[in-house]
Design a protein around this motif. Structure first.
Motif, PDB file in Angstrom:
ATOM      1  N   CYS A   5       0.975  -1.541  -0.065  1.00  0.00           N
ATOM      2  CA  CYS A   5      -0.201   0.093  -0.173  1.00  0.00           C
ATOM      3  C   CYS A   5       0.742   0.725   0.334  1.00  0.00           C
ATOM      4  N   GLN A   6       1.881   1.158   1.086  1.00  0.00           N
ATOM      5  CA  GLN A   6       2.615   3.042   0.822  1.00  0.00           C
ATOM      6  C   GLN A   6       3.633   2.462  -0.877  1.00  0.00           C
ATOM      7  N   LEU A   7       3.649   1.246  -0.803  1.00  0.00           N
ATOM      8  CA  LEU A   7       4.841   1.974  -2.695  1.00  0.00           C
ATOM      9  C   LEU A   7       3.410   2.442  -3.704  1.00  0.00           C
ATOM     10  N   TYR A   8       1.960   1.524  -3.387  1.00  0.00           N
ATOM     11  CA  TYR A   8       1.160   2.106  -4.110  1.00  0.00           C
ATOM     12  C   TYR A   8       0.787   3.963  -4.282  1.00  0.00           C
ATOM     13  N   ARG A   9       1.210   4.466  -3.086  1.00  0.00           N
ATOM     14  CA  ARG A   9       0.219   5.738  -3.285  1.00  0.00           C
ATOM     15  C   ARG A   9       1.271   6.739  -3.343  1.00  0.00           C
ATOM     16  N   GLN A  10       2.800   5.708  -4.008  1.00  0.00           N
ATOM     17  CA  GLN A  10       4.204   6.559  -4.129  1.00  0.00           C
ATOM     18  C   GLN A  10       3.834   6.961  -6.042  1.00  0.00           C
ATOM     19  N   LEU A  11       3.420   5.696  -6.354  1.00  0.00           N
ATOM     20  CA  LEU A  11       3.201   5.725  -7.858  1.00  0.00           C
ATOM     21  C   LEU A  11       2.311   6.458  -8.395  1.00  0.00           C
ATOM     22  N   PRO A  12       2.554   7.193  -9.784  1.00  0.00           N
ATOM     23  CA  PRO A  12       1.662   8.133  -9.914  1.00  0.00           C
ATOM     24  C   PRO A  12       0.168   7.812 -10.733  1.00  0.00           C
ATOM     25  N   GLN A  13      -0.931   8.913 -10.007  1.00  0.00           N
ATOM     26  CA  GLN A  13      -2.173   8.527 -10.488  1.00  0.00           C
ATOM     27  C   GLN A  13      -2.081   8.126 -11.656  1.00  0.00           C
ATOM     28  N   SER A  14      -2.353   8.428 -12.936  1.00  0.00           N
ATOM     29  CA  SER A  14      -2.360   7.627 -14.137  1.00  0.00           C
ATOM     30  C   SER A  14      -1.616   6.356 -14.337  1.00  0.00           C
ATOM     31  N   LEU A  15      -0.683   5.563 -13.696  1.00  0.00           N
ATOM     32  CA  LEU A  15      -0.377   4.601 -13.970  1.00  0.00           C
ATOM     33  C   LEU A  15      -1.521   3.429 -12.725  1.00  0.00           C
ATOM     34  N   THR A  16      -1.617   4.121 -11.335  1.00  0.00           N
ATOM     35  CA  THR A  16      -2.961   3.410 -10.380  1.00  0.00           C
ATOM     36  C   THR A  16      -3.879   2.899 -11.025  1.00  0.00           C
ATOM     37  N   ASN A  17      -3.967   4.668 -11.433  1.00  0.00           N
ATOM     38  CA  ASN A  17      -5.222   3.878 -12.583  1.00  0.00           C
ATOM     39  C   ASN A  17      -5.759   2.444 -13.561  1.00  0.00           C
ATOM     40  N   SER A  18      -4.401   2.719 -14.486  1.00  0.00           N
ATOM     41  CA  SER A  18      -4.541   2.216 -14.946  1.00  0.00           C
ATOM     42  C   SER A  18      -4.199   0.155 -14.300  1.00  0.00           C
ATOM     43  N   ILE A  19      -3.964   0.624 -13.440  1.00  0.00           N
ATOM     44  CA  ILE A  19      -3.474  -1.103 -12.303  1.00  0.00           C
ATOM     45  C   ILE A  19      -4.841  -1.262 -12.179  1.00  0.00           C
ATOM     46  N   GLU A  20      -5.260  -0.206 -11.721  1.00  0.00           N
ATOM     47  CA  GLU A  20      -7.111  -0.780 -11.321  1.00  0.00           C
ATOM     48  C   GLU A  20      -7.951  -0.848 -12.892  1.00  0.00           C
ATOM     49  N   ILE A  21      -7.748  -0.218 -13.433  1.00  0.00           N
ATOM     50  CA  ILE A  21      -8.882  -0.827 -14.652  1.00  0.00           C
ATOM     51  C   ILE A  21      -8.112  -2.531 -15.076  1.00  0.00           C
ATOM     52  N   VAL A  22      -6.789  -2.109 -15.567  1.00  0.00           N
ATOM     53  CA  VAL A  22      -6.167  -3.997 -15.638  1.00  0.00           C
ATOM     54  C   VAL A  22      -6.186  -5.302 -14.315  1.00  0.00           C
ATOM     55  N   GLY A  23      -6.490  -4.968 -13.317  1.00  0.00           N
ATOM     56  CA  GLY A  23      -7.652  -5.716 -12.598  1.00  0.00           C
ATOM     57  C   GLY A  23      -8.796  -6.140 -12.534  1.00  0.00           C
ATOM     58  N   ILE A  24      -9.202  -4.578 -12.874  1.00  0.00           N
ATOM     59  CA  ILE A  24     -10.988  -5.326 -12.579  1.00  0.00           C
ATOM     60  C   ILE A  24     -10.877  -6.078 -14.430  1.00  0.00           C
ATOM     61  N   VAL A  25     -10.395  -6.210 -15.751  1.00  0.00           N
ATOM     62  CA  VAL A  25     -10.290  -6.798 -16.949  1.00  0.00           C
ATOM     63  C   VAL A  25     -10.164  -7.884 -15.977  1.00  0.00           C
ATOM     64  N   ILE A  26      -9.109  -8.503 -15.721  1.00  0.00           N
ATOM     65  CA  ILE A  26      -8.577  -9.838 -15.766  1.00  0.00           C
ATOM     66  C   ILE A  26      -9.657  -9.878 -14.113  1.00  0.00           C
ATOM     67  N   GLY A  27      -9.686  -9.685 -12.947  1.00  0.00           N
ATOM     68  CA  GLY A  27     -11.637 -10.088 -12.046  1.00  0.00           C
ATOM     69  C   GLY A  27     -12.464 -10.813 -13.191  1.00  0.00           C
ATOM     70  N   LEU A  28     -12.934  -9.828 -14.355  1.00  0.00           N
ATOM     71  CA  LEU A  28     -13.892 -10.379 -15.305  1.00  0.00           C
ATOM     72  C   LEU A  28     -13.441 -11.244 -16.008  1.00  0.00           C
ATOM     73  N   LEU A  29     -12.505 -11.945 -16.237  1.00  0.00           N
ATOM     74  CA  LEU A  29     -11.954 -12.645 -17.788  1.00  0.00           C
ATOM     75  C   LEU A  29     -11.487 -13.766 -16.803  1.00  0.00           C
ATOM     76  N   LEU A  30     -11.637 -13.818 -15.006  1.00  0.00           N
ATOM     77  CA  LEU A  30     -11.420 -15.186 -14.241  1.00  0.00           C
ATOM     78  C   LEU A  30     -13.219 -15.389 -14.207  1.00  0.00           C
ATOM     79  N   MET A  31     -13.762 -14.496 -13.796  1.00  0.00           N
ATOM     80  CA  MET A  31     -15.167 -15.131 -13.688  1.00  0.00           C
ATOM     81  C   MET A  31     -15.456 -15.833 -14.700  1.00  0.00           C
ATOM     82  N   VAL A  32     -15.776 -15.138 -16.506  1.00  0.00           N
ATOM     83  CA  VAL A  32     -15.945 -15.909 -17.151  1.00  0.00           C
ATOM     84  C   VAL A  32     -15.606 -17.571 -16.946  1.00  0.00           C
TER      85      VAL A  32
END
Length: 147
Positions: A5-32
């Motif tokens: 969480c501490q490392l995540y705070r240090q990342l730029p917001q554009s990168l954290t947004n991308s990470i969250e989007i990728v995580g959501i997509v991977i989660g949806l794919l796994l559910m399918v």
């Protein structure tokens, strides 16, 4: 988990947004995938999927160990460079005369923030007092060289 969480705070917001989007997509794919496996009733596919998942999950600790080792090596190199720049001067005297100071986050987090007293703003954050002092020494000695 707290360090992540501490490392995540240090990342730029554009990168954290991308990470969250990728995580959501991977989660949806796994559910399918799991829904298709359950619908087909294929035990072989379920076993194969489980094995691949275990391999992927097992690789993560190795990656973290490698990154930690690299970070420690970089820290040692930075410390050696600072020792060369000090050239026999006292660390304590340079830290006291430095325009930077460090302390804990105001919200009680485990990170340390570094403030530039000249402008009264937080300019950097690190995970330990040792890293904070190293950063301050690097910046102060670097500014001295530029004068």
């Amino acid at each position: 988990m707290k360090q992540i969480c501490q490392l995540y705070r240090q990342l730029p917001q554009s990168l954290t947004n991308s990470i969250e989007i990728v995580g959501i997509v991977i989660g949806l794919l796994l559910m399918v995938i799991l829904a298709n496996i359950a619908a087909d009733g294929s035990v072989l596919v379920l076993i194969l999927f489980s094995l691949i998942t275990m391999v992927v999950v097992g690789i993560q600790p190795l990656k973290q160990w490698r990154q930690s080792r690299q970070a420690n090596q970089q820290l040692k190199m930075r410390q050696q460079k600072v020792e060369q720049l000090l050239a026999g001067r006292s660390r304590r005297s340079i830290l006291q005369s430095s325009p930077f100071r460090y302390g804990r986050w105001p919200d009680g987090d485990d990170n340390y923030v570094i403030e530039d007293r000249r402008v009264g703003e937080i300019v950097h954050q690190v995970l330990s007092p040792k890293a904070a002092e190293l950063w301050i020494l690097e910046q102060t000695l670097g500014e001295e060289d530029n004068r």
